[in-house]
Design a protein around this motif. Sequence first.
Motif, PDB file in Angstrom:
ATOM      1  N   PHE A 132      -8.257  77.094  37.002  1.00 52.70           N
ATOM      2  CA  PHE A 132      -9.586  77.480  37.500  1.00 52.70           C
ATOM      3  C   PHE A 132     -10.630  76.400  37.230  1.00 52.70           C
ATOM      4  O   PHE A 132     -11.732  76.438  37.789  1.00 52.70           O
ATOM      5  CB  PHE A 132     -10.027  78.796  36.858  1.00 52.70           C
ATOM      6  N   GLN A 133     -10.293  75.421  36.404  1.00 52.47           N
ATOM      7  CA  GLN A 133     -11.225  74.337  36.103  1.00 52.47           C
ATOM      8  C   GLN A 133     -11.125  73.175  37.102  1.00 52.47           C
ATOM      9  O   GLN A 133     -11.790  72.156  36.942  1.00 52.47           O
ATOM     10  CB  GLN A 133     -10.956  73.795  34.694  1.00 52.47           C
ATOM     11  N   PHE A 134     -10.276  73.345  38.131  1.00 52.15           N
ATOM     12  CA  PHE A 134     -10.053  72.275  39.102  1.00 52.15           C
ATOM     13  C   PHE A 134     -10.268  72.791  40.520  1.00 52.15           C
ATOM     14  O   PHE A 134     -10.114  73.974  40.784  1.00 52.15           O
ATOM     15  CB  PHE A 134      -8.625  71.737  38.989  1.00 52.15           C
ATOM     16  N   LYS A 135     -10.579  71.858  41.422  1.00 55.16           N
ATOM     17  CA  LYS A 135     -10.730  72.162  42.843  1.00 55.16           C
ATOM     18  C   LYS A 135      -9.713  71.334  43.623  1.00 55.16           C
ATOM     19  O   LYS A 135      -9.676  70.106  43.490  1.00 55.16           O
ATOM     20  CB  LYS A 135     -12.147  71.819  43.307  1.00 55.16           C
ATOM     21  N   HIS A 136      -8.895  71.994  44.434  1.00 56.68           N
ATOM     22  CA  HIS A 136      -7.938  71.298  45.294  1.00 56.68           C
ATOM     23  C   HIS A 136      -8.704  70.723  46.477  1.00 56.68           C
ATOM     24  O   HIS A 136      -9.291  71.469  47.268  1.00 56.68           O
ATOM     25  CB  HIS A 136      -6.862  72.284  45.773  1.00 56.68           C
ATOM     26  N   CYS A 137      -8.723  69.395  46.598  1.00 55.50           N
ATOM     27  CA  CYS A 137      -9.561  68.775  47.623  1.00 55.50           C
ATOM     28  C   CYS A 137      -9.106  67.361  47.910  1.00 55.50           C
ATOM     29  O   CYS A 137      -8.278  66.786  47.213  1.00 55.50           O
ATOM     30  CB  CYS A 137     -11.027  68.761  47.168  1.00 55.50           C
ATOM     31  N   GLY A 138      -9.677  66.797  48.983  1.00 53.34           N
ATOM     32  CA  GLY A 138      -9.520  65.382  49.255  1.00 53.34           C
ATOM     33  C   GLY A 138     -10.668  64.623  48.618  1.00 53.34           C
ATOM     34  O   GLY A 138     -11.797  65.117  48.548  1.00 53.34           O
ATOM     35  N   GLN A 139     -10.377  63.418  48.144  1.00 55.04           N
ATOM     36  CA  GLN A 139     -11.389  62.618  47.448  1.00 55.04           C
ATOM     37  C   GLN A 139     -11.334  61.179  47.967  1.00 55.04           C
ATOM     38  O   GLN A 139     -10.276  60.545  47.941  1.00 55.04           O
ATOM     39  CB  GLN A 139     -11.123  62.645  45.937  1.00 55.04           C
ATOM     40  N   LEU A 140     -12.453  60.675  48.439  1.00 55.51           N
ATOM     41  CA  LEU A 140     -12.577  59.293  48.904  1.00 55.51           C
ATOM     42  C   LEU A 140     -13.671  58.614  48.098  1.00 55.51           C
ATOM     43  O   LEU A 140     -14.794  59.123  48.012  1.00 55.51           O
ATOM     44  CB  LEU A 140     -12.915  59.255  50.398  1.00 55.51           C
ATOM     45  N   MET A 141     -13.339  57.472  47.492  1.00 59.86           N
ATOM     46  CA  MET A 141     -14.299  56.766  46.651  1.00 59.86           C
ATOM     47  C   MET A 141     -14.736  55.468  47.320  1.00 59.86           C
ATOM     48  O   MET A 141     -13.903  54.682  47.771  1.00 59.86           O
ATOM     49  CB  MET A 141     -13.685  56.454  45.284  1.00 59.86           C
ATOM     50  N   PHE A 142     -16.059  55.260  47.347  1.00 64.34           N
ATOM     51  CA  PHE A 142     -16.631  54.064  47.949  1.00 64.34           C
ATOM     52  C   PHE A 142     -17.374  53.269  46.875  1.00 64.34           C
ATOM     53  O   PHE A 142     -18.035  53.845  46.005  1.00 64.34           O
ATOM     54  CB  PHE A 142     -17.560  54.440  49.095  1.00 64.34           C
ATOM     55  N   ALA A 143     -17.281  51.958  46.967  1.00 61.65           N
ATOM     56  CA  ALA A 143     -17.802  51.073  45.922  1.00 61.65           C
ATOM     57  C   ALA A 143     -19.320  51.126  45.828  1.00 61.65           C
ATOM     58  O   ALA A 143     -20.009  51.411  46.815  1.00 61.65           O
ATOM     59  CB  ALA A 143     -17.356  49.636  46.192  1.00 61.65           C
ATOM     60  N   PRO A 144     -19.848  50.836  44.638  1.00 65.87           N
ATOM     61  CA  PRO A 144     -21.296  50.690  44.500  1.00 65.87           C
ATOM     62  C   PRO A 144     -21.815  49.672  45.510  1.00 65.87           C
ATOM     63  O   PRO A 144     -21.180  48.650  45.770  1.00 65.87           O
ATOM     64  CB  PRO A 144     -21.459  50.166  43.064  1.00 65.87           C
ATOM     65  N   GLY A 145     -22.974  49.964  46.100  1.00 70.57           N
ATOM     66  CA  GLY A 145     -23.544  49.081  47.107  1.00 70.57           C
ATOM     67  C   GLY A 145     -23.332  49.569  48.526  1.00 70.57           C
ATOM     68  O   GLY A 145     -23.942  49.051  49.469  1.00 70.57           O
ATOM     69  N   THR A 146     -22.468  50.579  48.701  1.00 71.37           N
ATOM     70  CA  THR A 146     -22.261  51.168  50.020  1.00 71.37           C
ATOM     71  C   THR A 146     -23.555  51.841  50.487  1.00 71.37           C
ATOM     72  O   THR A 146     -24.252  52.458  49.683  1.00 71.37           O
ATOM     73  CB  THR A 146     -21.116  52.205  49.969  1.00 71.37           C
ATOM     74  N   ASP A 147     -23.864  51.718  51.765  1.00 68.39           N
ATOM     75  CA  ASP A 147     -25.079  52.318  52.324  1.00 68.39           C
ATOM     76  C   ASP A 147     -24.975  53.843  52.227  1.00 68.39           C
ATOM     77  O   ASP A 147     -24.238  54.479  52.979  1.00 68.39           O
ATOM     78  CB  ASP A 147     -25.226  51.878  53.787  1.00 68.39           C
ATOM     79  N   GLU A 148     -25.723  54.395  51.299  1.00 67.13           N
ATOM     80  CA  GLU A 148     -25.600  55.829  50.994  1.00 67.13           C
ATOM     81  C   GLU A 148     -25.980  56.714  52.176  1.00 67.13           C
ATOM     82  O   GLU A 148     -25.258  57.649  52.532  1.00 67.13           O
ATOM     83  CB  GLU A 148     -26.476  56.166  49.788  1.00 67.13           C
ATOM     84  N   ASP A 149     -27.105  56.422  52.809  1.00 65.65           N
ATOM     85  CA  ASP A 149     -27.566  57.274  53.906  1.00 65.65           C
ATOM     86  C   ASP A 149     -26.612  57.231  55.096  1.00 65.65           C
ATOM     87  O   ASP A 149     -26.287  58.263  55.690  1.00 65.65           O
ATOM     88  CB  ASP A 149     -28.970  56.848  54.349  1.00 65.65           C
ATOM     89  N   ALA A 150     -26.160  56.028  55.438  1.00 64.64           N
ATOM     90  CA  ALA A 150     -25.257  55.881  56.579  1.00 64.64           C
ATOM     91  C   ALA A 150     -23.916  56.556  56.289  1.00 64.64           C
ATOM     92  O   ALA A 150     -23.335  57.217  57.164  1.00 64.64           O
ATOM     93  CB  ALA A 150     -25.048  54.406  56.904  1.00 64.64           C
ATOM     94  N   LEU A 151     -23.419  56.404  55.051  1.00 62.02           N
ATOM     95  CA  LEU A 151     -22.152  57.037  54.693  1.00 62.02           C
ATOM     96  C   LEU A 151     -22.284  58.555  54.709  1.00 62.02           C
ATOM     97  O   LEU A 151     -21.383  59.256  55.184  1.00 62.02           O
ATOM     98  CB  LEU A 151     -21.689  56.564  53.309  1.00 62.02           C
ATOM     99  N   MET A 152     -23.399  59.064  54.224  1.00 63.39           N
ATOM    100  CA  MET A 152     -23.600  60.509  54.216  1.00 63.39           C
ATOM    101  C   MET A 152     -23.607  61.069  55.638  1.00 63.39           C
ATOM    102  O   MET A 152     -22.955  62.088  55.916  1.00 63.39           O
ATOM    103  CB  MET A 152     -24.898  60.869  53.498  1.00 63.39           C
ATOM    104  N   ASP A 153     -24.293  60.384  56.535  1.00 64.63           N
ATOM    105  CA  ASP A 153     -24.321  60.829  57.927  1.00 64.63           C
ATOM    106  C   ASP A 153     -22.921  60.830  58.532  1.00 64.63           C
ATOM    107  O   ASP A 153     -22.508  61.791  59.198  1.00 64.63           O
ATOM    108  CB  ASP A 153     -25.234  59.925  58.755  1.00 64.63           C
ATOM    109  N   ALA A 154     -22.179  59.756  58.269  1.00 67.15           N
ATOM    110  CA  ALA A 154     -20.822  59.637  58.818  1.00 67.15           C
ATOM    111  C   ALA A 154     -19.895  60.675  58.204  1.00 67.15           C
ATOM    112  O   ALA A 154     -19.041  61.256  58.891  1.00 67.15           O
ATOM    113  CB  ALA A 154     -20.282  58.232  58.571  1.00 67.15           C
ATOM    114  N   ALA A 155     -20.055  60.933  56.899  1.00 65.62           N
ATOM    115  CA  ALA A 155     -19.197  61.890  56.208  1.00 65.62           C
ATOM    116  C   ALA A 155     -19.428  63.303  56.730  1.00 65.62           C
ATOM    117  O   ALA A 155     -18.473  64.062  56.957  1.00 65.62           O
ATOM    118  CB  ALA A 155     -19.445  61.828  54.705  1.00 65.62           C
TER     119      ALA A 155
END
Length: 241
Positions: A132-155
Amino acid sequence: MAGHSKWANIQHRKGRQDAKRGKVFTKLIKEITVAAKMGGGDITANPRLRLAVEKARGESMPKDNIENAIKRGTGQLEGVTYEEGRYEGYGISGAAVIVDCLTDNKTRTVADVRHAFSKYGGNMGTDGCVAFQFKHCGQLMFAPGTDEDALMDAALEAGAEDVITNDDGSIEVVTGPYEFSDAKAALEAAGFVAEFGEVTMKPLNETELEGDDAVRMQKLLDALESLDDVQEVYTSAVMDD
């Protein structure tokens, strides 16, 4: 979390996984076989099989190996019958641990997992004690410096469930487990290629370990991961280099 770098931890974990590539094919063949057995051999109609095959292709597994694993799962070829097993417990400082296995002998597997827990300072618990302490999910990690707003829109356009910006500047995109592949492809089409991505059991809360506790916890995780029947080990513990 003060002093903790999500990005450093992800890179550390990826490095350890890459160092253990010798067992990757064996694990993937097991997963493909079981996925085909449970949901059929049609990749388009079996999300679990699709994920397993995509991961195998990502590791450059030969096409024949993939096809034969599917055929063993569907009964077209003879092979070992594997059963799924999930074991849960606690590591150093109570860090939660989940151990997913595929085995042809559950009695052997549970004994091996219990031994590893006890030998390296952990405790094997009962079914459901930490899941119960975990969530089954997909996880994608992007490096520091990635355009946050553009990535959020695309995600969000790609159907992601959440976008998390960490204190170290890295960005994490969370998807449903069986939406992972489509979301990853959509993000890549939009120009965002993740440095690291997987379907995982993501801890809802993390246990940061340092010094001797971190060393002891890593020994426990290594012992569990080295067992032949173990497919994946998930933990709430985080340990930077």
